[in-house]
Design a protein around this motif. Sequence first.
Motif, PDB file in Angstrom:
ATOM      1  N   SER A 283       4.749  11.753 -18.311  1.00  0.00           N
ATOM      2  CA  SER A 283       4.090  12.966 -18.054  1.00  0.00           C
ATOM      3  C   SER A 283       4.986  14.110 -17.180  1.00  0.00           C
ATOM      4  CB  SER A 283       3.333  12.760 -18.215  1.00  0.00           C
ATOM      5  OG  SER A 283       1.961  11.875 -19.437  1.00  0.00           O
ATOM      6  N   GLY A 284       5.783  13.947 -16.550  1.00  0.00           N
ATOM      7  CA  GLY A 284       7.038  14.025 -15.587  1.00  0.00           C
ATOM      8  C   GLY A 284       5.595  14.062 -14.406  1.00  0.00           C
ATOM      9  N   VAL A 285       5.909  14.595 -13.156  1.00  0.00           N
ATOM     10  CA  VAL A 285       5.940  14.414 -11.998  1.00  0.00           C
ATOM     11  C   VAL A 285       4.210  13.815 -11.822  1.00  0.00           C
ATOM     12  CG1 VAL A 285       5.042  16.603 -11.267  1.00  0.00           C
ATOM     13  CG2 VAL A 285       6.311  14.770  -9.347  1.00  0.00           C
ATOM     14  N   MET A 286       4.267  12.519 -11.102  1.00  0.00           N
ATOM     15  CA  MET A 286       2.550  11.936 -11.287  1.00  0.00           C
ATOM     16  C   MET A 286       2.815  11.077  -9.292  1.00  0.00           C
ATOM     17  SD  MET A 286       3.932   8.416 -12.726  1.00  0.00           S
ATOM     18  CE  MET A 286       4.809   7.193 -11.732  1.00  0.00           C
ATOM     19  N   ARG A 287       1.325  11.777  -8.709  1.00  0.00           N
ATOM     20  CA  ARG A 287       1.009  10.431  -8.026  1.00  0.00           C
ATOM     21  C   ARG A 287       1.036   9.229  -8.127  1.00  0.00           C
ATOM     22  NH1 ARG A 287      -2.891  13.963  -4.600  1.00  0.00           N
ATOM     23  NH2 ARG A 287      -2.729  11.840  -3.813  1.00  0.00           N
ATOM     24  N   VAL A 288       0.705   8.415  -6.963  1.00  0.00           N
ATOM     25  CA  VAL A 288       1.248   7.083  -7.002  1.00  0.00           C
ATOM     26  C   VAL A 288      -0.139   6.585  -6.630  1.00  0.00           C
ATOM     27  CG1 VAL A 288       2.464   4.994  -7.042  1.00  0.00           C
ATOM     28  CG2 VAL A 288       3.547   7.285  -7.451  1.00  0.00           C
ATOM     29  N   PRO A 289      -1.536   5.943  -7.192  1.00  0.00           N
ATOM     30  CA  PRO A 289      -2.044   5.614  -6.468  1.00  0.00           C
ATOM     31  C   PRO A 289      -2.485   4.523  -5.774  1.00  0.00           C
ATOM     32  CG  PRO A 289      -2.755   6.125  -8.187  1.00  0.00           C
ATOM     33  CD  PRO A 289      -2.028   6.706  -8.392  1.00  0.00           C
ATOM     34  N   ALA A 290      -1.283   3.749  -6.526  1.00  0.00           N
ATOM     35  CA  ALA A 290      -1.865   1.390  -5.673  1.00  0.00           C
ATOM     36  C   ALA A 290      -0.460   2.040  -4.400  1.00  0.00           C
ATOM     37  CB  ALA A 290      -1.256   1.263  -6.882  1.00  0.00           C
ATOM     38  N   ILE A 291       0.192   2.550  -4.252  1.00  0.00           N
ATOM     39  CA  ILE A 291       1.025   2.459  -2.892  1.00  0.00           C
ATOM     40  C   ILE A 291       0.568   3.402  -2.516  1.00  0.00           C
ATOM     41  CG2 ILE A 291       3.723   4.007  -2.644  1.00  0.00           C
ATOM     42  CD1 ILE A 291       4.526   2.931  -5.161  1.00  0.00           C
ATOM     43  N   GLU A 292      -0.214   4.510  -2.096  1.00  0.00           N
ATOM     44  CA  GLU A 292      -0.826   5.080  -1.529  1.00  0.00           C
ATOM     45  C   GLU A 292      -2.013   4.507  -1.154  1.00  0.00           C
ATOM     46  OE1 GLU A 292      -0.684   9.609  -4.251  1.00  0.00           O
ATOM     47  OE2 GLU A 292      -2.381   8.737  -3.504  1.00  0.00           O
ATOM     48  N   ALA A 293      -2.508   3.748  -1.721  1.00  0.00           N
ATOM     49  CA  ALA A 293      -4.091   2.982  -0.418  1.00  0.00           C
ATOM     50  C   ALA A 293      -2.841   1.897  -0.105  1.00  0.00           C
ATOM     51  CB  ALA A 293      -4.657   2.215  -2.143  1.00  0.00           C
ATOM     52  N   ALA A 294      -1.883   1.001  -0.545  1.00  0.00           N
ATOM     53  CA  ALA A 294      -1.086   0.109   0.427  1.00  0.00           C
ATOM     54  C   ALA A 294      -0.827   0.260   1.670  1.00  0.00           C
ATOM     55  CB  ALA A 294      -0.150  -0.829   0.130  1.00  0.00           C
ATOM     56  N   LEU A 295      -0.139   1.791   1.436  1.00  0.00           N
ATOM     57  CA  LEU A 295       0.545   2.427   3.075  1.00  0.00           C
ATOM     58  C   LEU A 295      -0.780   3.057   3.406  1.00  0.00           C
ATOM     59  CD1 LEU A 295       3.507   4.033   0.424  1.00  0.00           C
ATOM     60  CD2 LEU A 295       3.439   2.360   2.538  1.00  0.00           C
ATOM     61  N   LYS A 296      -1.462   3.370   3.401  1.00  0.00           N
ATOM     62  CA  LYS A 296      -3.031   4.291   3.994  1.00  0.00           C
ATOM     63  C   LYS A 296      -3.273   2.390   4.770  1.00  0.00           C
ATOM     64  CE  LYS A 296      -7.314   6.814   4.566  1.00  0.00           C
ATOM     65  NZ  LYS A 296      -7.939   7.634   3.398  1.00  0.00           N
ATOM     66  N   ALA A 297      -3.506   1.578   4.264  1.00  0.00           N
ATOM     67  CA  ALA A 297      -3.926   0.412   5.242  1.00  0.00           C
ATOM     68  C   ALA A 297      -2.774   0.285   5.257  1.00  0.00           C
ATOM     69  CB  ALA A 297      -4.256  -0.616   4.110  1.00  0.00           C
ATOM     70  N   ASN A 298      -1.506   0.223   5.432  1.00  0.00           N
ATOM     71  CA  ASN A 298      -0.252  -0.408   6.857  1.00  0.00           C
ATOM     72  C   ASN A 298       0.880   0.669   6.296  1.00  0.00           C
ATOM     73  OD1 ASN A 298       1.040  -1.596   7.872  1.00  0.00           O
ATOM     74  ND2 ASN A 298       1.360  -4.267   7.008  1.00  0.00           N
ATOM     75  N   TRP A 299       0.975   1.395   6.949  1.00  0.00           N
ATOM     76  CA  TRP A 299       2.206   2.006   6.909  1.00  0.00           C
ATOM     77  C   TRP A 299       3.195   1.427   7.014  1.00  0.00           C
ATOM     78  CZ3 TRP A 299       3.332   6.850   4.056  1.00  0.00           C
ATOM     79  CH2 TRP A 299       4.308   7.712   5.444  1.00  0.00           C
ATOM     80  N   SER A 300       3.611   0.091   6.091  1.00  0.00           N
ATOM     81  CA  SER A 300       4.963  -0.052   6.472  1.00  0.00           C
ATOM     82  C   SER A 300       5.786  -0.408   4.672  1.00  0.00           C
ATOM     83  CB  SER A 300       4.880  -1.348   7.500  1.00  0.00           C
ATOM     84  OG  SER A 300       4.471  -2.006   6.502  1.00  0.00           O
ATOM     85  N   ALA A 301       6.777  -1.005   4.963  1.00  0.00           N
ATOM     86  CA  ALA A 301       7.812  -0.473   3.545  1.00  0.00           C
ATOM     87  C   ALA A 301       7.293  -2.363   3.196  1.00  0.00           C
ATOM     88  CB  ALA A 301       9.289  -0.823   4.470  1.00  0.00           C
ATOM     89  N   GLY A 302       7.001  -3.177   4.256  1.00  0.00           N
ATOM     90  CA  GLY A 302       6.635  -4.467   4.057  1.00  0.00           C
ATOM     91  C   GLY A 302       5.068  -4.383   2.888  1.00  0.00           C
ATOM     92  N   ALA A 303       4.479  -3.696   3.655  1.00  0.00           N
ATOM     93  CA  ALA A 303       3.106  -3.016   2.877  1.00  0.00           C
ATOM     94  C   ALA A 303       3.090  -3.272   1.140  1.00  0.00           C
ATOM     95  CB  ALA A 303       1.971  -2.417   3.635  1.00  0.00           C
TER      96      ALA A 303
END
Length: 266
Positions: A208-228
């Motif tokens: 469908s083209g460009v999209m948001r990625v909620p699963a990654i947003e939630a993980a990064l909001k809890a912990n802004w790091s690549a490891g999260a």
Amino acid sequence: MYQTIYHRPSSVEEAATLFAKGSEPKYLSGGHTLLPVMKQRLASPSDLIDLGKIKDLVGVEVSADTVTIKAATPHFDVATNAAAKKAIPALTYLASVIGDPAVRHRGTIGGSIANNDPAADYPAAVLALGASVKTNKRSISAEDFFKGLFSTALADGEIITQVAFPIPAKAGYSKFPHPASRFALTGVFVVKTKSGDVRVAATGASQSGVMRVPAIEAALKANWSAGALDSVTISADGLMSDLHGSSDYRANLIKVMAQRAVTDAG
């Protein structure tokens, strides 16, 4: 063989008037999609209205809160703008990895997002940064602008004049480029806003083209790091699958590109 009339208006108003008078008119910006389609005889506009020489549509402006890119500004000008690079380095980096030098000197942000190719780079930045797309008639939020493959909220004859990007606290962009076209096989733009919100957009992956990625947003909001993102799993449902990469492959690329983007963002 067919006939088309080439116009080079000097103002947005003149361009809109010419469009209204044409029987099957088309606006021309960078031309990287329209001109090849015309060469293949898949499009035969009665009038070709070139927006590239309208002075009011070229330039980059940076304020305390916003980076504004006018619609006919070439990618190269964005990539090399010092003030924009200081304000949103991820945005100028994105512009620097679009296509090749010939594309970057001719292609424009307005043409890119108006065409809304599912593998284009700019839509990811527009959506992730929550930009506003300004036209000669109105302002459209990023959430309302993209409507699916090659489809946007633009009305017939409407002209994009500029795109305003809010300056975030942090942002990063990483893409896995197609080796020939340099389009994004998958690209991810990550943003941490000044209010602490997290926005992530992926291009080149979804049917469908460009999209948001909620699963990654939630993980990064809890912990802004690549490891999260190590334990995050991206569903392959609705993702593209072709000879360049399966839907499962693209699902994994979304995660990997997001991790790289977070690392680049700091």
